[in-house]
Write a protein that holds these residues in place. Sequence first.
Motif, PDB file in Angstrom:
ATOM      1  N   ALA A 161       0.852  -1.201   0.000  1.00  8.81           N
ATOM      2  CA  ALA A 161       0.000   0.000   0.000  1.00  8.81           C
ATOM      3  C   ALA A 161       0.883   1.246   0.000  1.00  8.81           C
ATOM      4  N   PRO A 162       0.717   2.149  -0.960  1.00  6.62           N
ATOM      5  CA  PRO A 162       1.508   3.378  -0.976  1.00  6.62           C
ATOM      6  C   PRO A 162       1.292   4.196   0.298  1.00  6.62           C
ATOM      7  N   GLN A 163       2.385   4.614   0.917  1.00  4.96           N
ATOM      8  CA  GLN A 163       2.316   5.397   2.148  1.00  4.96           C
ATOM      9  C   GLN A 163       2.766   6.836   1.943  1.00  4.96           C
ATOM     10  N   SER A 164       3.844   7.014   1.221  1.00  2.00           N
ATOM     11  CA  SER A 164       4.427   8.353   1.065  1.00  2.00           C
ATOM     12  C   SER A 164       5.223   8.423  -0.226  1.00  2.00           C
ATOM     13  N   TYR A 165       5.412   9.648  -0.693  1.00  6.19           N
ATOM     14  CA  TYR A 165       6.272   9.920  -1.844  1.00  6.19           C
ATOM     15  C   TYR A 165       7.098  11.140  -1.479  1.00  6.19           C
ATOM     16  N   VAL A 166       8.406  11.045  -1.724  1.00  3.92           N
ATOM     17  CA  VAL A 166       9.315  12.142  -1.379  1.00  3.92           C
ATOM     18  C   VAL A 166      10.274  12.395  -2.528  1.00  3.92           C
ATOM     19  N   ASP A 167      10.453  13.661  -2.873  1.00  6.21           N
ATOM     20  CA  ASP A 167      11.512  14.065  -3.796  1.00  6.21           C
ATOM     21  C   ASP A 167      12.532  14.841  -2.965  1.00  6.21           C
ATOM     22  N   LEU A 168      13.692  14.245  -2.733  1.00  2.00           N
ATOM     23  CA  LEU A 168      14.693  14.865  -1.862  1.00  2.00           C
ATOM     24  C   LEU A 168      15.232  16.165  -2.442  1.00  2.00           C
ATOM     25  N   ASP A 169      15.218  16.304  -3.779  1.00  4.06           N
ATOM     26  CA  ASP A 169      15.699  17.532  -4.404  1.00  4.06           C
ATOM     27  C   ASP A 169      14.624  18.613  -4.481  1.00  4.06           C
ATOM     28  N   GLU A 170      13.379  18.207  -4.359  1.00  2.00           N
ATOM     29  CA  GLU A 170      12.262  19.150  -4.479  1.00  2.00           C
ATOM     30  C   GLU A 170      11.202  18.811  -3.424  1.00  2.00           C
ATOM     31  N   PRO A 171      11.491  19.143  -2.154  1.00  2.00           N
ATOM     32  CA  PRO A 171      10.580  18.738  -1.070  1.00  2.00           C
ATOM     33  C   PRO A 171       9.203  19.383  -1.138  1.00  2.00           C
ATOM     34  N   THR A 172       9.059  20.424  -1.955  1.00  2.00           N
ATOM     35  CA  THR A 172       7.727  21.036  -2.086  1.00  2.00           C
ATOM     36  C   THR A 172       6.854  20.298  -3.093  1.00  2.00           C
ATOM     37  N   HIS A 173       7.413  19.286  -3.769  1.00  2.00           N
ATOM     38  CA  HIS A 173       6.606  18.486  -4.698  1.00  2.00           C
ATOM     39  C   HIS A 173       5.822  17.452  -3.906  1.00  2.00           C
ATOM     40  N   LEU A 202       3.119  19.402  15.228  1.00  2.00           N
ATOM     41  CA  LEU A 202       3.199  18.029  15.714  1.00  2.00           C
ATOM     42  C   LEU A 202       2.577  17.115  14.666  1.00  2.00           C
ATOM     43  N   HIS A 203       3.358  16.150  14.184  1.00  2.00           N
ATOM     44  CA  HIS A 203       2.881  15.184  13.193  1.00  2.00           C
ATOM     45  C   HIS A 203       2.680  13.834  13.875  1.00  2.00           C
ATOM     46  N   LEU A 204       1.472  13.328  13.852  1.00  2.00           N
ATOM     47  CA  LEU A 204       1.202  11.979  14.326  1.00  2.00           C
ATOM     48  C   LEU A 204       1.192  11.069  13.105  1.00  2.00           C
ATOM     49  N   GLY A 205       2.173  10.182  13.030  1.00  2.00           N
ATOM     50  CA  GLY A 205       2.374   9.383  11.826  1.00  2.00           C
ATOM     51  C   GLY A 205       3.514   9.975  11.025  1.00  2.00           C
ATOM     52  N   GLY A 206       4.473   9.131  10.662  1.00  2.00           N
ATOM     53  CA  GLY A 206       5.667   9.652  10.009  1.00  2.00           C
ATOM     54  C   GLY A 206       5.729   9.399   8.522  1.00  2.00           C
ATOM     55  N   GLY A 207       5.492   8.141   8.107  1.00  2.00           N
ATOM     56  CA  GLY A 207       5.688   7.804   6.701  1.00  2.00           C
ATOM     57  C   GLY A 207       7.112   8.150   6.295  1.00  2.00           C
ATOM     58  N   ALA A 208       7.261   8.746   5.126  1.00  2.00           N
ATOM     59  CA  ALA A 208       8.586   9.154   4.649  1.00  2.00           C
ATOM     60  C   ALA A 208       8.898  10.615   5.005  1.00  2.00           C
ATOM     61  N   LEU A 209       8.122  11.172   5.941  1.00  2.00           N
ATOM     62  CA  LEU A 209       8.331  12.547   6.422  1.00  2.00           C
ATOM     63  C   LEU A 209       8.117  13.571   5.310  1.00  2.00           C
ATOM     64  N   THR A 210       7.155  13.316   4.460  1.00  2.00           N
ATOM     65  CA  THR A 210       6.890  14.200   3.320  1.00  2.00           C
ATOM     66  C   THR A 210       6.479  15.595   3.759  1.00  2.00           C
ATOM     67  N   LEU A 211       5.460  15.680   4.627  1.00  2.00           N
ATOM     68  CA  LEU A 211       4.963  17.001   5.025  1.00  2.00           C
ATOM     69  C   LEU A 211       5.943  17.752   5.932  1.00  2.00           C
ATOM     70  N   PRO A 212       6.650  17.084   6.846  1.00  2.00           N
ATOM     71  CA  PRO A 212       7.687  17.815   7.590  1.00  2.00           C
ATOM     72  C   PRO A 212       8.745  18.428   6.671  1.00  2.00           C
ATOM     73  N   ARG A 213       9.143  17.704   5.624  1.00  2.00           N
ATOM     74  CA  ARG A 213      10.112  18.256   4.674  1.00  2.00           C
ATOM     75  C   ARG A 213       9.503  19.442   3.923  1.00  2.00           C
TER      76      ARG A 213
END
Length: 281
Positions: free
Chosen positions: A35-47, A73-84
């Motif tokens: 099940a997809p949990q998170s998507y992160v672009d390390l070069d473009e964290p606003t994507h 405060l983030h409850l649930g981490g995933g790949a930390l998309t929104l914190p980034r």
Amino acid sequence: MNEPVPVTRTVDQGIAKLMPDIDRKRAWLLTVDGAPQSYVDLDEPTHLEFEYARRLGHVLDTVAEPGRPLDVLHLGGGALTLPRYLAATRPGCRQDIVEADRALLELVVEQLPLPDGAGIAVHAVDARAWLEAAPAGSADVLVADVFGGSRVPAHLTSVAYAAEAARVLRPDGVYLANLADAAPFAFLRSQLATLATVFEELVLIAEPGVLRGRRFGNAVLVAAHHPVDTAALARRTASDVFPARVEHGPALRDFIGDATPVRDEDAVPSPEPPDGAFGIG
């Protein structure tokens, strides 16, 4: 130069996989048990690739004037998309991420390292236990995106939980939640009724097809003690690739109908997604 390769690891909630996106140089998809949990672009964290993440991003963009740092405060981490995302759009934010799956958190921090000086602290703790121990009035925003596998745990759905969330938020704070449901929306309606016991203002953001009962899907809930800028949210969500509706006021009260708040002793996890609802490949 070596091409990035998938990483597979057993974590507390199942089998986690980090898969590189062939179209974006340093972008990764995180799945747990497929099940997809998170998507992160390390070069473009606003994507923000996922639609629900974009909707949460729209809310985060409008809760305060642009660029103003927030305590989140983030409850649930995933790949930390929104914190980034917040570290990039609101530099100087102080963010705590609470994720019960320690092995998943270790995988993400190891393989997708956070930028230096991001102001992000990660904690391998149960979300409700952290909330109950957190100081009152310590957060501007609380983002709840907690899934045990593909379901929201029961102990994060009750009035007692909602009261703790409201206690931790400042008076002008905002609560955001990512939930998933399908018609007749027994879970979603009960969650809105539960939040209404402690918050005066509620907003629901979801795709029209989901709201019309055509399919299982995500819904973003927003709760606060003050009016939410629904006009700005409506403009932003309408311009997305998959536009969403913003429901509030009388229309949302009609949607909630006769749903009753959830007590701890009656709490159940969110519904199991049907096969293929969030699958990939």
